[in-house]
Design a protein around this motif. Structure first.
Motif, PDB file in Angstrom:
ATOM      1  N   ILE A  79      18.478  19.203  39.159  1.00 11.96           N
ATOM      2  CA  ILE A  79      18.617  19.033  40.609  1.00 11.96           C
ATOM      3  C   ILE A  79      18.313  20.342  41.327  1.00 11.96           C
ATOM      4  CG2 ILE A  79      20.265  18.528  42.462  1.00 11.96           C
ATOM      5  CD1 ILE A  79      21.710  16.676  40.441  1.00 11.96           C
ATOM      6  N   SER A  80      18.773  21.457  40.767  1.00 12.07           N
ATOM      7  CA  SER A  80      18.535  22.769  41.381  1.00 12.07           C
ATOM      8  C   SER A  80      17.049  23.085  41.442  1.00 12.07           C
ATOM      9  CB  SER A  80      19.277  23.853  40.589  1.00 12.07           C
ATOM     10  OG  SER A  80      20.672  23.614  40.590  1.00 12.07           O
ATOM     11  N   CYS A  81      16.331  22.787  40.357  1.00 10.51           N
ATOM     12  CA  CYS A  81      14.880  23.020  40.358  1.00 10.51           C
ATOM     13  C   CYS A  81      14.190  22.149  41.395  1.00 10.51           C
ATOM     14  CB  CYS A  81      14.304  22.742  38.978  1.00 10.51           C
ATOM     15  SG  CYS A  81      14.813  23.918  37.711  1.00 10.51           S
ATOM     16  N   LEU A  82      14.632  20.913  41.519  1.00  8.22           N
ATOM     17  CA  LEU A  82      14.036  20.008  42.488  1.00  8.22           C
ATOM     18  C   LEU A  82      14.277  20.499  43.914  1.00  8.22           C
ATOM     19  CD1 LEU A  82      12.497  17.361  42.765  1.00  8.22           C
ATOM     20  CD2 LEU A  82      14.685  16.152  42.756  1.00  8.22           C
ATOM     21  N   ILE A  83      15.459  21.054  44.172  1.00 11.95           N
ATOM     22  CA  ILE A  83      15.759  21.582  45.511  1.00 11.95           C
ATOM     23  C   ILE A  83      14.914  22.817  45.806  1.00 11.95           C
ATOM     24  CG2 ILE A  83      17.580  22.747  46.840  1.00 11.95           C
ATOM     25  CD1 ILE A  83      19.523  20.685  45.722  1.00 11.95           C
ATOM     26  N   ILE A  84      14.697  23.648  44.803  1.00 12.98           N
ATOM     27  CA  ILE A  84      13.817  24.810  44.991  1.00 12.98           C
ATOM     28  C   ILE A  84      12.414  24.351  45.368  1.00 12.98           C
ATOM     29  CG2 ILE A  84      12.655  26.703  43.785  1.00 12.98           C
ATOM     30  CD1 ILE A  84      15.243  27.105  42.192  1.00 12.98           C
ATOM     31  N   LEU A  85      11.925  23.307  44.699  1.00 10.87           N
ATOM     32  CA  LEU A  85      10.574  22.801  44.972  1.00 10.87           C
ATOM     33  C   LEU A  85      10.450  22.182  46.363  1.00 10.87           C
ATOM     34  CD1 LEU A  85       9.673  21.094  41.564  1.00 10.87           C
ATOM     35  CD2 LEU A  85       8.765  23.233  42.479  1.00 10.87           C
ATOM     36  N   THR A  86      11.574  21.662  46.892  1.00  2.32           N
ATOM     37  CA  THR A  86      11.505  20.931  48.165  1.00  2.32           C
ATOM     38  C   THR A  86      12.074  21.701  49.347  1.00  2.32           C
ATOM     39  OG1 THR A  86      13.586  19.827  47.582  1.00  2.32           O
ATOM     40  CG2 THR A  86      11.545  18.680  47.049  1.00  2.32           C
ATOM     41  N   GLY A  87      12.203  23.029  49.201  1.00  4.32           N
ATOM     42  CA  GLY A  87      12.534  23.814  50.383  1.00  4.32           C
ATOM     43  C   GLY A  87      13.820  24.587  50.361  1.00  4.32           C
ATOM     44  N   GLY A  88      14.552  24.593  49.283  1.00  7.20           N
ATOM     45  CA  GLY A  88      15.765  25.390  49.219  1.00  7.20           C
ATOM     46  C   GLY A  88      16.835  24.900  50.192  1.00  7.20           C
ATOM     47  N   SER A  89      17.277  25.774  51.084  1.00  4.99           N
ATOM     48  CA  SER A  89      18.334  25.413  52.038  1.00  4.99           C
ATOM     49  C   SER A  89      17.895  24.334  53.014  1.00  4.99           C
ATOM     50  CB  SER A  89      18.795  26.648  52.810  1.00  4.99           C
ATOM     51  OG  SER A  89      17.710  27.194  53.561  1.00  4.99           O
TER      52      SER A  89
END
Length: 342
Positions: A79-89
């Protein structure tokens, strides 16, 4: 049936790792142009973990690979990697952290859910700081959501678990507690007495000539009599008192912080309620009960003596003609009387 269940379990153990690998490959294909070396390595580690689970976890039952929190940690890595790919914060995918919280709470209980919620929060904060070297852009909604979801899910789990325990401890016919739960509650009552020195009273209540009722009117009518008597007892006790079906046509009542006089008053209410509740159920027979009482006080404190005293007083009430109450004191039955006439 056991073989079929085992096959289904193996299929499930293989399905989850396969699903993890497929989803990871789809994410790589969709966001390939955004991949960085660190994210690619993290996804590769996640796929390696899924592959190990697929080929070794289910078949060899490796305790490390099958540890529940290891699963949660790797899912949060994904999930963390996916959030990094989709814009972080600015990513709208942060609610994905709530999924492991809910699933762990339902599967393992509130404490596990809270532990996973804390881990998810740490993962998310590390992701934001890793990408922006600051935590000022962490969405406040994230904290509200994870607290609400964790607390509500844990509360629902606790309520369902409590309800299940209550069902397991309840006699299906009379809706009173069963014998197994009686032993547990009696142990607690004795322990409480040893700490507080408050008296505890135990009532044994037996339906007089119940076999004759069954023989005359049938077992279905006998069950109706038992239900009516259980309701009569429940109406006679206080909110904090506990009523049990001790076995067959016998009931037990634990009265916490109840003296001899308190127990006798409860017994008299039982007699009065029984007279009303069973009215009309047996045309040619009068349904009555006998009550034996023992009080756990300074005279004796041993659990087995307590049970024996209540049983002996019930026997004495039966011996003296039934439809009466007898109370045990020390080593002798010191009081026996019929219920007041209405």
């Amino acid at each position: 049936m056991q073989v079929k269940g085992r096959k289904l379990a193996i299929k499930y153990e293989k399905f989850v790792p396969v699903l993890r690998i497929i989803i990871t490959l789809v994410i790589i294909a969709v966001f390939y142009d955004r991949f960085r070396v660190d994210v690619f390595i993290a996804f590769a580690v996640y796929m390696l973990f899924a592959a190990l689970k697929l080929f070794f976890g289910g078949f060899l039952k490796n305790p490390v690979l099958n540890h529940k929190y290891l699963d949660a940690a790797f899912d949060m890595l994904f999930i963390s990697c996916l959030i990094i790919l989709t814009g972080g914060s600015s990513s709208a995918l942060w609610p994905l952290y709530l999924a492991p919280v809910i699933s762990f709470t339902v599967a393992w209980g509130g404490q596990s859910g809270i532990a996973v919620a804390v881990a998810g929060t740490v993962f998310y904060l590390l992701v934001i700081y890793y990408g922006e070297l600051s935590l000022k852009n962490v969405p406040f909604d994230f904290f509200i959501a994870i607290i609400l979801v964790t607390s509500l899910t844990a509360l629902l789990f606790y309520r369902d678990k409590k309800a299940a325990l209550k069902i397991a401890a309840t006699d299906s016919l009379t809706r009173t507690y069963n014998l197994g739960y009686f032993q547990e509650c009696l142990d607690r009552a004795v322990e409480h007495h040893e700490i507080t020195r408050e008296p505890v009273s135990l009532l044994f209540i037996d339906v007089d000539d119940f076999k004759a009722i069954n023989d005359t009117y049938g077992h279905m009518r006998g069950d109706e009599v038992l239900k009516a008597i259980s309701e009569a007892i429940l109406w006679a006790v206080r909110k904090q008192d506990l009523v049990f079906r001790y076995g067959g046509d016998e009931f037990a009542v634990i009265l916490q912080n109840a003296s001899r006089e308190d127990a006798l008053q409860v017994a008299e209410r039982v007699f009065s309620n029984v007279n009303r509740s069973v009215d009309g159920l047996t045309t040619f027979m009068k349904v009555t009960v006998s009550v034996g009482i023992a009080v756990l006080d300074e005279e004796f404190t041993d659990k087995n003596m307590f049970l024996a005293a209540a049983d002996k007083s019930l026997y004495e009430a039966k011996r003296l003609g039934k439809n009466r109450v007898a109370i045990h004191s020390g080593t002798a039955v010191d009081r026996s009387k019929q219920p007041p006439r209405k």
